[in-house]
Design a protein around this motif. Structure first.
Motif, PDB file in Angstrom:
ATOM      1  N   ALA A 198      39.031  10.072 -12.562  1.00 23.02           N
ATOM      2  CA  ALA A 198      39.428   9.679 -13.919  1.00 23.02           C
ATOM      3  C   ALA A 198      40.947   9.708 -14.063  1.00 23.02           C
ATOM      4  N   LYS A 199      41.557  10.756 -13.559  1.00 24.56           N
ATOM      5  CA  LYS A 199      43.020  10.871 -13.640  1.00 24.56           C
ATOM      6  C   LYS A 199      43.685   9.726 -12.895  1.00 24.56           C
ATOM      7  N   SER A 200      43.188   9.419 -11.709  1.00 25.12           N
ATOM      8  CA  SER A 200      43.762   8.337 -10.904  1.00 25.12           C
ATOM      9  C   SER A 200      43.625   6.996 -11.611  1.00 25.12           C
ATOM     10  N   ARG A 201      42.461   6.759 -12.208  1.00 24.94           N
ATOM     11  CA  ARG A 201      42.216   5.496 -12.914  1.00 24.94           C
ATOM     12  C   ARG A 201      43.167   5.351 -14.105  1.00 24.94           C
ATOM     13  N   ASN A 209      51.724  11.826 -16.401  1.00 22.70           N
ATOM     14  CA  ASN A 209      51.531  13.175 -16.957  1.00 22.70           C
ATOM     15  C   ASN A 209      50.140  13.350 -17.583  1.00 22.70           C
ATOM     16  N   VAL A 210      49.133  12.860 -16.891  1.00 20.42           N
ATOM     17  CA  VAL A 210      47.762  12.955 -17.401  1.00 20.42           C
ATOM     18  C   VAL A 210      47.297  14.412 -17.320  1.00 20.42           C
ATOM     19  N   SER A 211      46.792  14.938 -18.431  1.00 20.73           N
ATOM     20  CA  SER A 211      46.403  16.349 -18.466  1.00 20.73           C
ATOM     21  C   SER A 211      45.280  16.569 -19.470  1.00 20.73           C
ATOM     22  N   TRP A 221      35.787  10.376 -20.645  1.00 22.02           N
ATOM     23  CA  TRP A 221      36.851  11.315 -20.285  1.00 22.02           C
ATOM     24  C   TRP A 221      37.988  11.164 -21.285  1.00 22.02           C
ATOM     25  N   ARG A 222      38.401  12.265 -21.901  1.00 19.89           N
ATOM     26  CA  ARG A 222      39.493  12.231 -22.878  1.00 19.89           C
ATOM     27  C   ARG A 222      40.560  13.240 -22.471  1.00 19.89           C
ATOM     28  N   GLY A 223      41.800  12.870 -22.711  1.00 23.48           N
ATOM     29  CA  GLY A 223      42.886  13.781 -22.377  1.00 23.48           C
ATOM     30  C   GLY A 223      44.203  13.321 -22.978  1.00 23.48           C
ATOM     31  N   GLN A 224      45.293  13.893 -22.497  1.00 31.06           N
ATOM     32  CA  GLN A 224      46.633  13.556 -22.957  1.00 31.06           C
ATOM     33  C   GLN A 224      47.387  12.890 -21.813  1.00 31.06           C
ATOM     34  N   ALA A 225      48.289  11.966 -22.174  1.00 32.40           N
ATOM     35  CA  ALA A 225      49.096  11.291 -21.163  1.00 32.40           C
ATOM     36  C   ALA A 225      50.380  10.778 -21.806  1.00 32.40           C
ATOM     37  N   SER A 231      53.888  10.557 -25.897  1.00 36.26           N
ATOM     38  CA  SER A 231      52.657  11.273 -25.587  1.00 36.26           C
ATOM     39  C   SER A 231      51.521  10.704 -26.426  1.00 36.26           C
ATOM     40  N   VAL A 232      50.418  10.343 -25.757  1.00 33.60           N
ATOM     41  CA  VAL A 232      49.291   9.736 -26.467  1.00 33.60           C
ATOM     42  C   VAL A 232      47.987  10.356 -25.988  1.00 33.60           C
ATOM     43  N   ALA A 233      46.982  10.257 -26.845  1.00 36.30           N
ATOM     44  CA  ALA A 233      45.630  10.601 -26.422  1.00 36.30           C
ATOM     45  C   ALA A 233      45.067   9.395 -25.683  1.00 36.30           C
ATOM     46  N   VAL A 234      44.348   9.651 -24.613  1.00 40.69           N
ATOM     47  CA  VAL A 234      43.845   8.548 -23.807  1.00 40.69           C
ATOM     48  C   VAL A 234      42.399   8.818 -23.409  1.00 40.69           C
TER      49      VAL A 234
END
Length: 247
Positions: A198-201, A209-211, A221-225, A231-234
């Motif tokens: 998911a992080k790679s995609r 800075n996917v975290s 899959w939800r996170g910050q990037a 900085s956005v929610a992705v």
């Protein structure tokens, strides 16, 4: 001259005294890494045998339990003969990966395959290096005798990974089509992406800075990037669509 000769002799003597300690440290380092890696292979494969869905992965896991179990036993015997300690527990990183696999929601197949690919890449590198430059004759022979099996395992897991990618690509074209436009909204559905995938995609979609990635109850899959300096929610859905998300 005499004092100078004396100093040279003392220096040489100190080097000779130090050499066994350095050799022992290097041999112990190999034993530590090889034993922990081997134990992780067996323990993770026992989980996969119980929880994996693909029969080829179950078969691979059985091979890992058999082959690494035998190698672990042989390593323990050699290390004992060399007066070296064999760790009985995993280190924090491997234990964390094992816990993730144990607690993962099905299917765990992609996560197990990813772990095995990394584990075997690391193992081949470790054993190749020690087989070439090892400082303990018995352990060096063990590394030379074992590295071929590890390379075979690596080929097996890469073949399985390629088959899994083929299946994913057939059912989720967005995974394979990096230039395809993303969906306007994330699509709920059973998500087989691992956290690493998911992080790679998401990174491939132009984010950095996917975290803080976590899969929600809709399979997204939800996170910050970060993108364009902000900085956005992705989010990433099961189809491989990546969308800046307000949630």
């Amino acid at each position: 001259m005499k004092p100078r000769h004396l100093l040279a002799l003392l220096a040489a003597a100190s080097m000779l005294i130090a050499m066994p300690a350095l050799a022992a440290d290097s041999a112990q380092d190999f034993v530590d890494k090889a034993a922990i890696g081997g134990k992780f292979e067996v323990d993770s494969s026992k989980i996969a045998q119980d929880k994996a869905q693909d029969q080829s992965i179950k078969n691979f896991a059985q091979t890992m339990i058999r082959d690494h179990g035998a190698a672990n036993a042989k390593l323990e015997t050699i290390a004992g003969d060399q007066k070296l300690k064999v760790p009985t527990a995993l280190d924090a990183q491997h234990q964390g990966d094992l816990d993730k696999l144990q607690n993962a929601q099905p299917p765990i197949d992609p996560a197990y395959v990813d772990m095995q690919r990394k584990a075997h890449a690391d193992a081949v590198k470790l054993f190749e290096s020690y087989a070439r430059d090892g400082d303990n004759a018995a352990l060096k022979t063990f590394a030379q005798q074992t590295v071929g099996t590890l390379k075979m395992h690596r080929q097996m897991i890469e073949k399985i990974a390629a088959a899994q990618d083929s299946i994913t690509g057939a059912t989720t074209p967005a995974v394979k089509t990096t230039n395809a436009p993303n969906a306007a909204a994330l699509v709920p559905g059973a998500n087989s992406f691992t956290e690493t995938q998911a992080k790679s995609r998401i990174e491939d979609a132009g984010y950095s800075n996917v975290s803080k990635l976590a899969k929600d109850d809709q399979g997204i899959w939800r996170g910050q990037a970060t993108k364009s300096g902000q900085s956005v929610a992705v989010g990433l859905d099961y189809q491989g669509n990546v969308v800046a998300d307000s949630k």
